[in-house]
Scaffold this active site. Sequence first.
Site, PDB file in Angstrom:
ATOM      1  N   ASN A 173       0.843  -1.197   0.000  1.00 29.95           N
ATOM      2  CA  ASN A 173       0.000   0.000   0.000  1.00 29.95           C
ATOM      3  C   ASN A 173       0.881   1.250   0.000  1.00 29.95           C
ATOM      4  O   ASN A 173       1.854   1.339   0.769  1.00 29.95           O
ATOM      5  CB  ASN A 173      -0.829  -0.043   1.303  1.00 29.95           C
ATOM      6  CG  ASN A 173      -1.978   0.921   1.365  1.00 29.95           C
ATOM      7  OD1 ASN A 173      -2.783   0.999   0.441  1.00 29.95           O
ATOM      8  ND2 ASN A 173      -2.074   1.645   2.480  1.00 29.95           N
ATOM      9  N   GLU A 239      -7.516   4.408   0.946  1.00 30.83           N
ATOM     10  CA  GLU A 239      -7.592   5.509   1.922  1.00 30.83           C
ATOM     11  C   GLU A 239      -8.093   6.784   1.252  1.00 30.83           C
ATOM     12  O   GLU A 239      -7.646   7.893   1.577  1.00 30.83           O
ATOM     13  CB  GLU A 239      -6.206   5.777   2.546  1.00 30.83           C
ATOM     14  CG  GLU A 239      -5.553   4.550   3.162  1.00 30.83           C
ATOM     15  CD  GLU A 239      -4.219   4.839   3.850  1.00 30.83           C
ATOM     16  OE1 GLU A 239      -3.879   6.009   4.086  1.00 30.83           O
ATOM     17  OE2 GLU A 239      -3.512   3.855   4.146  1.00 30.83           O
ATOM     18  N   ASP A 241      -9.404  10.134   0.046  1.00 30.01           N
ATOM     19  CA  ASP A 241      -9.994  11.408   0.466  1.00 30.01           C
ATOM     20  C   ASP A 241      -9.480  12.466  -0.507  1.00 30.01           C
ATOM     21  O   ASP A 241      -8.411  12.300  -1.096  1.00 30.01           O
ATOM     22  CB  ASP A 241      -9.716  11.779   1.946  1.00 30.01           C
ATOM     23  CG  ASP A 241      -8.272  11.690   2.393  1.00 30.01           C
ATOM     24  OD1 ASP A 241      -7.357  11.793   1.542  1.00 30.01           O
ATOM     25  OD2 ASP A 241      -8.034  11.529   3.606  1.00 30.01           O
TER      26      ASP A 241
END
Length: 319
Positions: A173, A239, A241
């Site tokens: 990641n 994740e 945003d």
Amino acid sequence: VDGLNTRAVAAGKEYFGSATDNGELSDIPYLEGLSNTADFGSITPGNAMKWDTIEPSRGTFNFANGDTIVDLAEKNGQLLRCHTLVWHSQLPSWVSNGGFDNATLIDIMVNHITQEVTHYKGKCYHWDVVNEALNEDGTYRSSVFYDTIGPAYLPIAFAAAAAADPEAKLYFNDYNLEYGGAKFNAALEIVKLVQSYGAKIDGLGFQGHLIVGSTPSRSSQESNLNKVAALGVEAAFTELDIRTTTPATEAAVAQQAKDYAATVGACAAVEKCVGVTIWDYTDKYSWIPSVFQGQGAALPWDENLQKKELVYNAILEAL
Ligand code: XIL
């Protein structure tokens, strides 16, 4: 009931999810939103499974916060993306400043992974095994793991995780992979490196901490995802945003809706992109303002837990 997760699953994705954190769970309206499986079919602990929480001193394991998130997911009938085993940040100083030699640090890392993955065996749909191993130019980030063990720390970590829970899907990641270029290419090389050692790696996680107005186009993000798929592994936005200067203008929110649609739409269009996780669902608990001065308003729900209809609907329609 229609919602982000319902739409994602109907489109052939495995989930739409959100991160959360232990301190937020006493906020009952927040908890109700998080537990609504029409919107969220998966949750990710924002901090509870990181090294500094799990093994704050050598051989002392604290699983309580992580267990709380596991229990919540079970109660709600949600999947869990477990995050994260090996990372240079939120790493206790007994590891980072321990001065361990190669063999000892391998033992410490493998033991940490084995204990944690075994504790959560059967609970974690995904594990982020290694987080943020790369610099922006595609070289390896200096960390105690890289500096002591070399790039072999990656396959060693993946092999240890696979041995402890053969069913969990194992991810590398990192952030800023969405732009393509040197860092993204290096992430593809990490997938190949782990594979070349004969260790199991199942996916590449795109963190997706993006910026309103600078989010890559849907077609370029699709092309990235297709390059991941070509290596025989899956991808996910882990994740997501999309931040802007606060307070957000009306124009910024309109652009943000388009940027969410580009990113979520890219995932929807590529079969091997299995799901999207937003890094918490409400601006009330976003990590952005504490790290990026003057930035925020990055999520589809505002600080009062109200849906931003434009942004929410853009995601729905992109799925
Ligand atoms: C963040 C958490 O949301 C914050 O609460 C914490 O203070 C710092 O870490 N990339 C990651 C996540 O992989 O673990 C980070 O989470 C955000 C950036």
